[in-house]
Scaffold this active site. Sequence first.
Site, PDB file in Angstrom:
ATOM      1  CG  HIS A 133      23.852 -65.109  -3.254  1.00  0.00           C
ATOM      2  ND1 HIS A 133      24.549 -65.946  -1.845  1.00  0.00           N
ATOM      3  CD2 HIS A 133      24.124 -66.073  -3.854  1.00  0.00           C
ATOM      4  CE1 HIS A 133      25.425 -66.703  -2.366  1.00  0.00           C
ATOM      5  NE2 HIS A 133      24.633 -67.405  -3.462  1.00  0.00           N
ATOM      6  CB  SER A 179      23.386 -66.074  -8.913  1.00  0.00           C
ATOM      7  OG  SER A 179      22.382 -65.679  -7.623  1.00  0.00           O
ATOM      8  CG  ASP A 204      27.304 -60.320  -3.922  1.00  0.00           C
ATOM      9  OD1 ASP A 204      28.831 -60.532  -4.981  1.00  0.00           O
ATOM     10  OD2 ASP A 204      27.035 -61.674  -3.816  1.00  0.00           O
ATOM     11  CG  HIS A 207      27.103 -64.387 -10.820  1.00  0.00           C
ATOM     12  ND1 HIS A 207      27.358 -65.658 -10.608  1.00  0.00           N
ATOM     13  CD2 HIS A 207      26.265 -64.509  -9.283  1.00  0.00           C
ATOM     14  CE1 HIS A 207      27.163 -66.410 -10.184  1.00  0.00           C
ATOM     15  NE2 HIS A 207      26.430 -65.466  -8.990  1.00  0.00           N
ATOM     16  CE  LYS A 236      29.355 -67.546  -7.877  1.00  0.00           C
ATOM     17  NZ  LYS A 236      28.939 -67.098  -6.866  1.00  0.00           N
TER      18      LYS A 236
END
Length: 385
Positions: A133, A179, A204, A207, A236
């Site tokens: 990201h 993502s 990370d 999602h 999210k």
Amino acid sequence: MSWQARIEAALAQRLASDTFRRRRPLSQGAGRWLAQGERRWLNFSSNDYLGLSQHPQLIAAWQEGAVRYGVGSGGSGHVTGYSEAHEQFEQQLADWLGYPRALLFISGFAANQAVIAALMTDADRIVADRLSHASLLEAASHSPAQLRRFVHNDTAHLTQLLARPVSGQQLAVTEGVFSMDGDGAPLAAIADAARGAEAYLLVDDAHGIGVSGEEGRGSCWQQGIKPDLLVVTFGKAFGVSGAAVLCSDALADYLLQYARHLIYSTSMPPAQAVALSRALALIRGDEGEARRRALRQHIARFRDGASQLGLKLTGSESAIQPLIVGDNGRALALAEQLRARGCWLTAIRPPTVPAGTARLRITLTSAHEAQDIDRLLEVLHAAGE
Ligand SMILES: *Cc1c(COP(=O)(O)O)cnc(C)c1O
């Protein structure tokens, strides 16, 4: 070049390459529907995977929190901005994910910036998945450490980069679920590679958290690893916003001393922490389980239907289902056609994704109904003709 000329040239460049971004003010942006004034569309663009953003219990919890604490935290966590609600939610998170500590941040973007800035020196190296990201790659490129990117999900390449001489320490970086492509990382192999090089691992899981694994504990739990730094976000599946870093006691104390975002920035409102605690309780419980099951059914229904239509799917099994279109202009035109038929999708274009891979990014949520998925398939079929 003058300021004005520079800015005009940059804008003209975006217009010419079909990458100019515009926002739209919505009356509802998350959940089953997207609404603008009186019009509404089925929403296949939000990251509200469990439909919690509209949950009456979360709305009530936020209201109760505001009545109890007021609407703002009044300062950074080191001054007045750390409430009992923050402490309680941090403990609940740590307990849920099996870590000694959790530290709250106002966003995932801020958490990634803060952690990387606080940890890395010019003697160090960051080895990150190329598709990480923007918040991770930007933090890494601003840090004084050397940045090396490994080929997406290629553990051998990661191992090779980590084996190169370095005078300081190394940080390996990846995501639980990517993502833009929706695919997962081979986390067990990545954790082995990091351990072999005595590197810290940061995952990370923006999602994956809430969506996969037992009680929604996410990608790391599902794959049986515990990275040194686990970043989870609440914009999210949690349906709210904010983020947390899960780590050891020593790392948490270190970040409290050295992470500037925690020292010089107002903490999240206590009422938000109250709402997040409520979201976590739902995610861990039967309701979360039912919502995850519904989401899995929608994903399977979409993939079956799309492959019957001969659409080009990726291998993603997550709620993120990209349809790669290639050309920017064509992706925009398709998104426009789908909207005209009641399905809201966004075209994702470079520089968010690599050049030549503009795509329709379809996200599914448990808030959808089976008929919504069928409608999307129908409309995709018609637009493709
Ligand atoms: C969305 C996202 C972020 C940013 O989180 P915010 O809370 O929206 O700032 C960070 N990392 C990944 C992988 C994301 O998908």
